[in-house]
Scaffold this motif. Structure first.
Motif, short mmCIF file in Angstrom:
data_model
loop_
_atom_site.label_atom_id
_atom_site.label_comp_id
_atom_site.label_asym_id
_atom_site.label_seq_id
_atom_site.Cartn_x
_atom_site.Cartn_y
_atom_site.Cartn_z
N LEU A 414 12.79 18.87 61.50
CA LEU A 414 12.16 18.97 60.18
C LEU A 414 12.55 17.81 59.28
O LEU A 414 11.72 17.30 58.51
CB LEU A 414 12.55 20.30 59.53
N LYS A 451 12.43 28.03 66.85
CA LYS A 451 12.59 28.13 65.40
C LYS A 451 12.41 26.78 64.73
O LYS A 451 11.77 26.66 63.68
CB LYS A 451 13.96 28.72 65.06
N ALA A 455 9.49 25.73 62.09
CA ALA A 455 9.81 25.19 60.77
C ALA A 455 9.00 23.93 60.48
O ALA A 455 8.47 23.74 59.37
CB ALA A 455 11.30 24.90 60.68
N GLN A 458 5.29 24.89 59.87
CA GLN A 458 5.09 25.50 58.56
C GLN A 458 5.09 24.44 57.45
O GLN A 458 4.37 24.57 56.46
CB GLN A 458 6.20 26.53 58.29
#
Length: 515
Positions: A414, A451, A455, A458
């Motif tokens: 991210l 996960k 992330a 999103q």
């Protein structure tokens, strides 16, 4: 016994005969046309437009430059006619060596130039002359003075096989106002009365959504229509149309069919504008692809199933690489990314040869073809795009160098996705990973897991493609985490049932099961 001098003489005789044979053969194989026009430094009209058009029609173009202009898409800043002596010299030089089968004229500047061109056309017995009576530039500048117009009517037009005036030019030649098709017919008749058998009056200046051209070929007449394209990216339309007709005449086509072919070509390129310059932009003579075409017409699942592959993944065999990619395309893969990592280093020429073959395979199946890291190679093979990593290349520089390329960028987490927000306007998708541990990339970073993938998905507005450790066993979980696509190597190269594997990657196996 033959002496050295005799042998040299015999060899030279053979070379001379061969040269004569080669000249005759090439003369027959490659039709030659001539443009007699002024130079447009902006490249959109004049002899530059003529040459581009002739080459697009597979005709070799020669030139007699009758003048220079300093111009761009905004207008003509300066113009200077060539001397009569230079015009004569160019004609003499060309006609002594080339078999010019057809010729056309463009902007001729003044009466002296028109007179010189007419004299040379008669002297050198130029066949199939098309006269495009250029008098006013697209931006409004005069390109032929009043005396030149009169000389054109008296000396050059009677030598032409076809004259192709637009509405303003037809009004000057006929001495009447033209407001509609009937006026075009009357104007054409008046122009024919000047001693010109064939006239094509181009109706692009008239109002309406359709362009109407009226053609009078002796006693035969007909009308051609085409869509009127709005905007100002139409510089050099008259030059281009007349050059296209001239090209077909040089190839031996009849005048009527040459006009039909040229009209078809114009309708084809007029709707594919080039966004060059800030004024009356040039035509797309080479029918270049719109750099944004893939962004406009990408299929919804374009990124869903990416096959990353190179020689190292198929045992180093080029034939195995080609067969593997062909089979993957046939199975429904949506994108192939060619990547050479590890193994023996390949030269650019070797990679170019391989990439060209892969491009042709992907094109046959309408599958996107990307190059990994190498922008120059992507440009060279006209690939759909390039995929780069964090350290490979600056995305903004790629967009400037090759705006026609789609660009994919790898990020590992991210934080890297956020670091690259400024360049995301240039990207088509981001590759995220490794999601799981992978053995195909020795310097792979720590896996981010589902996960981490979720992330990034999103946070990002771009399509997200999962990379690294993607297998048939985890594709459903990866899709559930939000991935728009999946990229893999060994999942495809080691698959026992490629169609089934591809169906699992794209999610089509689920859809089929639900049905």
């Amino acid at each position: 016994m033959t002496s050295g001098d005799d042998l040299e003489f015999e060899n030279q005789a053979i070379l001379d005969a061969s040269a004569r044979f080669d000249f005759t053969a090439s003369d027959q194989q490659y039709p030659i046309a001539l443009t007699i026009a002024g130079s447009d430094s902006g490249g959109g009209a004049g002899l530059q437009a003529d040459m581009k058009t002739m080459e697009a029609h597979q005709v070799f173009s020669t030139t007699v430059v009758v003048g220079l202009t300093a111009q761009n898409t905004l207008g003509v800043d300066a113009a200077m006619p060539a001397s009569v002596e230079m015009i004569d010299a160019q004609f003499a030089s060309l006609m002594a060596d080339f078999d010019v089968r057809a010729a056309k004229t463009g902007a001729l500047f003044d009466a002296e130039t028109v007179r010189a061109v007419a004299r040379n056309v008669r002297q050198h017995k130029v066949d199939h002359l098309v006269v495009d009576p250029v008098m006013v530039a697209k931006g409004g500048a005069a390109l032929l003075d009043e005396a030149g117009v009169q000389t054109l009517k008296e000396e050059l037009l009677p030598l032409s096989e076809l004259v192709t005036p637009n509405i303003p030019e037809a009004e000057l030649l006929s001495g009447m106002t033209i407001d509609n098709l009937d006026d075009m017919k009357h104007a054409a008749a008046k122009i024919q009365a000047l001693g010109i058998k064939n006239v094509m009056v181009k109706g692009g200046h008239l109002d309406g959504d359709t362009v109407v051209d009226y053609i009078a070929l002796g006693d035969e007449d007909f009308v051609l229509t085409g869509p009127k394209v709005q905007g100002k990216r139409k510089h050099g339309t008259g030059d281009t149309l007349s050059a296209a007709i001239t090209s077909q005449l040089a190839k031996g086509m009849s005048l009527k069919n040459a006009i039909l072919m040229a009209h078809r070509y114009m309708n084809q390129i007029i709707g594919q504008p080039l966004y060059i310059g800030h004024g009356h932009g040039p035509l797309n003579h080479g029918e270049w692809t719109d750099p944004n075409i893939f962004r406009k017409e990408l299929r919804a699942d374009a990124w869903s199933c990416q096959f990353v592959v190179g020689l190292a993944n198929v045992g180093g065999s080029e034939q195995a690489l080609f067969e593997t990619v062909r089979n993957a395309c046939a199975a429904g893969i949506t994108l192939v990314q060619y990547r050479e990592k590890g193994g023996a280093e390949k030269t650019f020429e070797e990679r170019l040869r391989i990439a060209k073959k892969l491009t042709s395979i992907c094109r046959a199946y309408q599958v996107l073809f990307f190059i990994d890291d190498d922008v120059d190679l992507a440009i060279a093979v006209n690939a759909d795009g390039v995929h780069v990593g964090q350290s490979d290349s600056n995305v903004a520089d790629i967009a400037k160098q090759a705006p026609q390329l789609l660009v994919g960028l790898s990020v590992s987490n991210l934080a890297e996705e956020q670091e690259n927000r400024k360049v995301q306007q240039y990207l088509s998708y981001i590759g995220v990973g490794p999601v799981f541990a992978t053995t195909t990339k020795k310097d792979a970073k720590t896996p981010i897991g589902l996960k981490g993938l979720a992330a990034v998905k999103q946070a990002s507005k771009l399509p997200v493609v999962a990379i690294g450790g993607v297998t048939e066993k985890n594709v459903k979980a990866i899709r559930a985490a939000g991935a728009d696509g999946l990229a893999a190597i060994s999942a495809f190269t080691k698959s026992q049932n490629l169609e089934k594997t591809v169906a699992q990657f794209t999610g089509k196996d689920v859809k089929n099961h639900e049905k």
